[in-house]
Design an enzyme around this catalytic site. Structure first.
Site, short mmCIF file in Angstrom:
data_model
loop_
_atom_site.label_atom_id
_atom_site.label_comp_id
_atom_site.label_asym_id
_atom_site.label_seq_id
_atom_site.Cartn_x
_atom_site.Cartn_y
_atom_site.Cartn_z
N GLU A 1 0.82 -1.19 0.00
CA GLU A 1 0.00 0.00 0.00
C GLU A 1 0.87 1.25 0.00
OE1 GLU A 1 -3.85 -0.62 2.43
OE2 GLU A 1 -2.32 -1.78 3.49
N ARG B 1 5.15 2.75 -1.35
CA ARG B 1 5.96 2.90 -2.56
C ARG B 1 7.23 2.05 -2.47
NH1 ARG B 1 7.23 8.17 -2.48
NH2 ARG B 1 9.45 7.98 -2.06
N ALA C 1 1.85 2.84 8.35
CA ALA C 1 1.34 3.88 7.46
C ALA C 1 2.18 5.14 7.57
CB ALA C 1 -0.12 4.18 7.82
N GLU D 1 7.34 1.83 13.02
CA GLU D 1 6.02 2.32 13.42
C GLU D 1 5.51 3.38 12.45
OE1 GLU D 1 5.66 4.33 17.14
OE2 GLU D 1 6.73 6.10 16.45
N LYS E 1 24.04 5.31 14.88
CA LYS E 1 23.35 5.71 13.66
C LYS E 1 22.54 4.53 13.13
CE LYS E 1 26.44 9.35 12.02
NZ LYS E 1 27.28 9.82 10.89
N ARG F 1 9.29 5.84 17.81
CA ARG F 1 9.72 7.12 18.34
C ARG F 1 9.11 7.30 19.73
NH1 ARG F 1 12.11 11.46 16.16
NH2 ARG F 1 11.70 10.81 14.01
N ASN F 2 9.95 7.57 20.70
CA ASN F 2 9.49 7.80 22.06
C ASN F 2 8.62 9.04 22.09
OD1 ASN F 2 9.48 8.85 24.89
ND2 ASN F 2 10.84 7.09 25.26
#
Length: 344
Positions: free
Chosen positions: A221, A223, A264, A279, A304, A318-319
């Protein structure tokens, strides 16, 4: 896979090609390429032969005649002034480890990928952009842009309507190849040269470029950019994006392992191993600083993202309090709905 790593294989195919201005081919269709052995290829030599004018592919044509420079001298060689848009039957023989030498050579390579006779990065495509002409892809067939209005007038004079699908160097895959066992909601969003594994579903906003694709059952759904390969049983959520290598200076080939999930509107700038999740909304670039946590949530180190390339079973989040990108062991197994991917 670098060019030096591309296996040398030889393929031959009969097909049809459309002539453009000056007698050169502007596209070609090869429904059934076959692999030939090196001895045969070396004795015949790679290249293109014209086998007749509009010959049926299931009937023997006249003896092949070698042509040079992608059909430059075709009009003289056939003894007739052939108009633009004229179709010829042709025979093409290529070496997959060598760079494409003509338009029809390039088209055969793209067919090999979409017909699953080769996987992405197993066919040399060096210099292809300089060969592939920009074309208008219309309901009356491909035409060079400066001939579009003449074609439109011709079609309108018959009381018909000309639809222009796109102006591009690459046609939609399904105009040439429909591999078995796939579902494509919007065929304009999958280019010729895409490799779709059996069981792949491409939804309306999904996109797959050439020399890229899936290796088996997958839900797309988002690219898949040029060069990106997605492993079996993986899911690219709506709006998810993968970095390609065609522009922007990115020279790392991105890949997605098996049983992975890109949420998404997420983005991916490193190769993912198996069993990974990114996420929703997180764009993971190679230079992004990532806190690596253990099962208990304790900080192990900060690196990194590029240093985690190819690592298996990681959950990237991500927190929400600190804004830091974190990677922790991924205990969730991705399961695609098998009923969705029975594409028969």
């Amino acid at each position: 896979m670098s060019r030096g790593d591309i296996p040398q294989r030889f393929f031959a195919a009969r097909g049809r090609g459309t002539l453009g201005q000056g007698g050169s081919f502007i596209e070609a269709w090869f429904p059934q390429p076959v692999e030939v052995d090196a001895e045969t290829a070396q004795s015949e030599g790679t290249g293109t032969w014209v086998t007749g004018r509009l010959d049926r592919l299931d009937r023997p044509g006249p003896s092949p005649r070698r042509i040079d420079d992608a059909g430059r001298d075709l009009r003289e060689r056939t003894g007739a002034g052939l108009p633009e848009g004229f179709e010829c039957s042709l025979l093409c023989l290529i070496d997959t480890a060598a760079a494409p030498a003509s338009v029809e050579d390039a088209y055969l390579r793209l067919h090999l990928l979409s017909l699953r006779l080769a996987r992405p990065h197993e066919v040399c495509l060096d210099g292809m952009f300089t060969l592939m002409p920009m074309l208008c892809w219309t309901s009356a067939g491909p035409v060079e842009p400066n001939r579009l209005e003449a074609l439109r007038s011709q079609v309108r004079s018959r009381g018909e309507w000309l639809r222009v699908w796109s102006v591009d160097r690459f046609p939609p895959m399904t105009d040439y190849v429909v591999p078995p066992g796939v579902r494509i909601a919007d065929t304009a969003r999958v280019r010729l040269g895409a490799h779709l594994g059996e069981g792949t579903t491409v939804m309306h906003e999904g996109f797959i470029n050439f020399n890229a694709g899936t290796l088996g059952t997958a839900m797309i759904e988002g690219r898949i950019s040029a060069g990106v390969v997605v492993g079996e049983d993986s899911d690219l959520g709506g709006g998810a994006s993968t970095m390609g290598t065609l522009s922007g200076g990115n020279d790392v080939v991105i890949s997605v392992g098996r049983r992975c999930l890109l949420g998404a509107n997420s983005g991916l700038g490193i190769p993912l191993g198996d069993g990974c999740t990114v996420e929703a909304g997180l764009y993971l670039t190679a230079a992004a600083k990532v806190e690596v946590l253990d099962d208990s949530g304790a900080l192990l180190r900060t690196v990194k993202a590029a240093e985690l390339a190819g690592a298996d079973n990681l959950l990237y989040i991500r927190n929400s309090l600190t804004g830091a990108i974190q990677a922790r062991p991924n205990r969730r197994v991705i399961d695609l709905n098998p009923e969705i991917h029975i594409n028969e």
